[in-house]
Motif scaffolding. Structure first.
Motif, PDB file in Angstrom:
ATOM      1  N   LEU A  27       0.819  -1.211   0.000  1.00  0.00           N
ATOM      2  CA  LEU A  27       0.000   0.000   0.000  1.00  0.00           C
ATOM      3  C   LEU A  27       0.855   1.264   0.000  1.00  0.00           C
ATOM      4  CD1 LEU A  27      -2.800  -1.047   2.535  1.00  0.00           C
ATOM      5  CD2 LEU A  27      -3.048  -0.740   0.065  1.00  0.00           C
ATOM      6  N   ARG A  28       2.032   1.190   0.592  1.00  0.00           N
ATOM      7  CA  ARG A  28       2.903   2.368   0.635  1.00  0.00           C
ATOM      8  C   ARG A  28       3.390   2.788  -0.742  1.00  0.00           C
ATOM      9  NH1 ARG A  28       7.560   2.492   4.949  1.00  0.00           N
ATOM     10  NH2 ARG A  28       7.613   4.582   4.067  1.00  0.00           N
ATOM     11  N   GLN A  29       3.354   1.855  -1.698  1.00  0.00           N
ATOM     12  CA  GLN A  29       3.777   2.176  -3.057  1.00  0.00           C
ATOM     13  C   GLN A  29       2.638   2.725  -3.917  1.00  0.00           C
ATOM     14  OE1 GLN A  29       7.027   1.971  -3.545  1.00  0.00           O
ATOM     15  NE2 GLN A  29       7.193   1.125  -1.469  1.00  0.00           N
ATOM     16  N   ALA A  30       1.430   2.765  -3.370  1.00  0.00           N
ATOM     17  CA  ALA A  30       0.278   3.244  -4.130  1.00  0.00           C
ATOM     18  C   ALA A  30       0.380   4.750  -4.355  1.00  0.00           C
ATOM     19  CB  ALA A  30      -1.024   2.916  -3.402  1.00  0.00           C
ATOM     20  N   PRO A  31      -0.100   5.261  -5.504  1.00  0.00           N
ATOM     21  CA  PRO A  31       0.001   6.701  -5.801  1.00  0.00           C
ATOM     22  C   PRO A  31      -0.690   7.582  -4.759  1.00  0.00           C
ATOM     23  CG  PRO A  31      -0.565   5.465  -7.778  1.00  0.00           C
ATOM     24  CD  PRO A  31      -0.658   4.508  -6.633  1.00  0.00           C
ATOM     25  N   TYR A  32      -1.867   7.167  -4.281  1.00  0.00           N
ATOM     26  CA  TYR A  32      -2.575   8.021  -3.316  1.00  0.00           C
ATOM     27  C   TYR A  32      -1.832   8.097  -1.988  1.00  0.00           C
ATOM     28  CZ  TYR A  32      -4.302   3.535  -1.537  1.00  0.00           C
ATOM     29  OH  TYR A  32      -4.394   2.264  -1.044  1.00  0.00           O
ATOM     30  N   PHE A  33      -1.112   7.017  -1.629  1.00  0.00           N
ATOM     31  CA  PHE A  33      -0.348   7.037  -0.382  1.00  0.00           C
ATOM     32  C   PHE A  33       0.851   7.974  -0.513  1.00  0.00           C
ATOM     33  CE2 PHE A  33       2.464   5.620   2.940  1.00  0.00           C
ATOM     34  CZ  PHE A  33       1.611   5.231   3.962  1.00  0.00           C
ATOM     35  N   ARG A  34       1.538   7.921  -1.646  1.00  0.00           N
ATOM     36  CA  ARG A  34       2.676   8.812  -1.861  1.00  0.00           C
ATOM     37  C   ARG A  34       2.226  10.260  -1.977  1.00  0.00           C
ATOM     38  NH1 ARG A  34       7.065   5.923  -5.891  1.00  0.00           N
ATOM     39  NH2 ARG A  34       7.516   4.136  -4.546  1.00  0.00           N
ATOM     40  N   ALA A  35       1.057  10.465  -2.592  1.00  0.00           N
ATOM     41  CA  ALA A  35       0.533  11.829  -2.696  1.00  0.00           C
ATOM     42  C   ALA A  35       0.216  12.397  -1.318  1.00  0.00           C
ATOM     43  CB  ALA A  35      -0.715  11.846  -3.572  1.00  0.00           C
ATOM     44  N   GLU A  86       1.718  11.632   1.468  1.00  0.00           N
ATOM     45  CA  GLU A  86       2.991  11.963   2.104  1.00  0.00           C
ATOM     46  C   GLU A  86       3.561  13.269   1.551  1.00  0.00           C
ATOM     47  OE1 GLU A  86       5.384   8.507   1.422  1.00  0.00           O
ATOM     48  OE2 GLU A  86       4.831   7.600   3.354  1.00  0.00           O
ATOM     49  N   LYS A  87       3.467  13.455   0.233  1.00  0.00           N
ATOM     50  CA  LYS A  87       3.987  14.681  -0.380  1.00  0.00           C
ATOM     51  C   LYS A  87       3.201  15.909   0.074  1.00  0.00           C
ATOM     52  CE  LYS A  87       7.160  12.761  -2.978  1.00  0.00           C
ATOM     53  NZ  LYS A  87       8.622  13.035  -2.775  1.00  0.00           N
ATOM     54  N   LEU A  88       1.912  15.741   0.322  1.00  0.00           N
ATOM     55  CA  LEU A  88       1.069  16.861   0.747  1.00  0.00           C
ATOM     56  C   LEU A  88       1.199  17.153   2.241  1.00  0.00           C
ATOM     57  CD1 LEU A  88      -2.162  16.095  -1.317  1.00  0.00           C
ATOM     58  CD2 LEU A  88      -0.504  17.922  -1.720  1.00  0.00           C
ATOM     59  N   GLY A  89       1.987  16.382   2.951  1.00  0.00           N
ATOM     60  CA  GLY A  89       2.233  16.659   4.359  1.00  0.00           C
ATOM     61  C   GLY A  89       1.180  16.122   5.304  1.00  0.00           C
ATOM     62  N   VAL A  90       0.427  15.125   4.880  1.00  0.00           N
ATOM     63  CA  VAL A  90      -0.561  14.518   5.778  1.00  0.00           C
ATOM     64  C   VAL A  90       0.178  13.809   6.907  1.00  0.00           C
ATOM     65  CG1 VAL A  90      -2.476  12.880   5.940  1.00  0.00           C
ATOM     66  CG2 VAL A  90      -2.167  14.237   3.861  1.00  0.00           C
ATOM     67  N   SER A  91      -0.287  13.979   8.130  1.00  0.00           N
ATOM     68  CA  SER A  91       0.387  13.396   9.289  1.00  0.00           C
ATOM     69  C   SER A  91       0.350  11.867   9.211  1.00  0.00           C
ATOM     70  CB  SER A  91      -0.281  13.854  10.580  1.00  0.00           C
ATOM     71  OG  SER A  91      -1.607  13.373  10.672  1.00  0.00           O
ATOM     72  N   VAL A 100      -2.333   6.634   8.262  1.00  0.00           N
ATOM     73  CA  VAL A 100      -2.696   5.276   8.673  1.00  0.00           C
ATOM     74  C   VAL A 100      -4.206   5.135   8.804  1.00  0.00           C
ATOM     75  CG1 VAL A 100      -2.543   3.613  10.562  1.00  0.00           C
ATOM     76  CG2 VAL A 100      -0.499   4.831   9.814  1.00  0.00           C
ATOM     77  N   ARG A 101      -4.845   6.129   9.395  1.00  0.00           N
ATOM     78  CA  ARG A 101      -6.301   6.047   9.632  1.00  0.00           C
ATOM     79  C   ARG A 101      -7.101   6.098   8.342  1.00  0.00           C
ATOM     80  NH1 ARG A 101     -10.160   9.948  10.422  1.00  0.00           N
ATOM     81  NH2 ARG A 101      -8.561  11.582  10.352  1.00  0.00           N
ATOM     82  N   LEU A 102      -6.669   6.935   7.390  1.00  0.00           N
ATOM     83  CA  LEU A 102      -7.462   7.144   6.181  1.00  0.00           C
ATOM     84  C   LEU A 102      -7.081   6.215   5.034  1.00  0.00           C
ATOM     85  CD1 LEU A 102      -7.526  11.057   6.159  1.00  0.00           C
ATOM     86  CD2 LEU A 102      -9.353   9.516   6.895  1.00  0.00           C
ATOM     87  N   HIS A 103      -5.804   5.834   4.956  1.00  0.00           N
ATOM     88  CA  HIS A 103      -5.348   5.118   3.767  1.00  0.00           C
ATOM     89  C   HIS A 103      -4.883   3.689   4.035  1.00  0.00           C
ATOM     90  CE1 HIS A 103      -5.685   8.807   1.522  1.00  0.00           C
ATOM     91  NE2 HIS A 103      -4.840   9.431   2.329  1.00  0.00           N
ATOM     92  N   LEU A 104      -4.599   3.343   5.286  1.00  0.00           N
ATOM     93  CA  LEU A 104      -4.135   1.988   5.573  1.00  0.00           C
ATOM     94  C   LEU A 104      -5.218   1.118   6.208  1.00  0.00           C
ATOM     95  CD1 LEU A 104      -0.455   2.376   6.856  1.00  0.00           C
ATOM     96  CD2 LEU A 104      -1.271   1.687   4.605  1.00  0.00           C
TER      97      LEU A 104
END
Length: 212
Positions: free
Chosen positions: A97-105, A107-112, A117-121
């Protein structure tokens, strides 16, 4: 004997539910932590290999003895010995999941990290978690009965299936085979029932099994 068997199954189901929930929650926590930190990943992976390298029933007995046997010892032994396999599975899912585009996006946008973890994992890990929880349930019941049968679990005053089977062994030579057969069949039936339930839940929650 029927009344005692039903009471023993009720006790086994309660222990199985408690230990399966604790073990699955521990697996989810460690699996997520291992995938989010390299140092934690190395430490948790080492613990997983260590736990998996010890014979399972021996590990349950050792932990049960360390916690003083009884209800607490059995619950601790089963809970602390069933988490490695599910934790390894969840860790692998998180790494993908960490390699998914939305997860990387995110991280780039500064989501805590907590919100990530709560929203994407967690929403994506929920099917694996529920399936692992239900499939661990029959294993927990069976190992509780096995450890109690060997004398490292619940005390003889409690109506446990393992105690019933252990006491029934004395009467096999006298021809009273039903004292062990019917409680054993009841235990096998409960374990098979929950194993089948877990398999059906896996098929329902796994998109890859849509044609099964």
């Amino acid at each position: 004997m029927l009344s005692r068997t039903l009471a023993g199954l009720s006790l086994s189901i309660r222990i199985g539910a408690l230990t399966a929930c604790v073990s699955a929650a521990l697996s989810l926590l460690l699996g997520v932590l291992a995938a989010l930190s390299r140092r934690l990943d190395a430490l948790i992976s080492w613990c997983v290999d260590l736990f998996l390298g010890i014979p399972h029933i021996l590990l349950v007995m050792l932990i049960s003895l360390a916690f003083g046997r009884g209800f607490v010892g059995v619950a601790a032994g089963v809970s602390l010995s069933h988490w490695p396999s599910l934790a390894r599975l969840i860790r692998g899912e998180v790494l993908q999941l960490r390699q998914a585009p939305y997860f990387r996006a995110a991280e780039k946008l500064g989501v805590s990290p907590i919100n990530t973890v709560r929203l994407h994992l967690l929403p994506h890990l929920l099917p694996q978690f529920l399936t692992g929880l239900i499939l661990q349930f029959p294993h927990a019941i069976l190992h509780e009965a096995s450890v109690t049968f060997l004398g490292f679990g619940l005390s003889s005053e409690q109506p446990a299936i393992g105690i019933i089977l252990s006491e029934s062994m004395r009467y096999l030579t006298t021809g009273r085979w039903w004292l062990a057969l019917f409680p054993g069949l009841a235990l096998v039936g409960v374990v098979a029932l929950f194993a089948a339930l877990g398999e059906q839940v896996r098929k329902l929650l796994d998109p890859a099994s849509v044609h099964e």
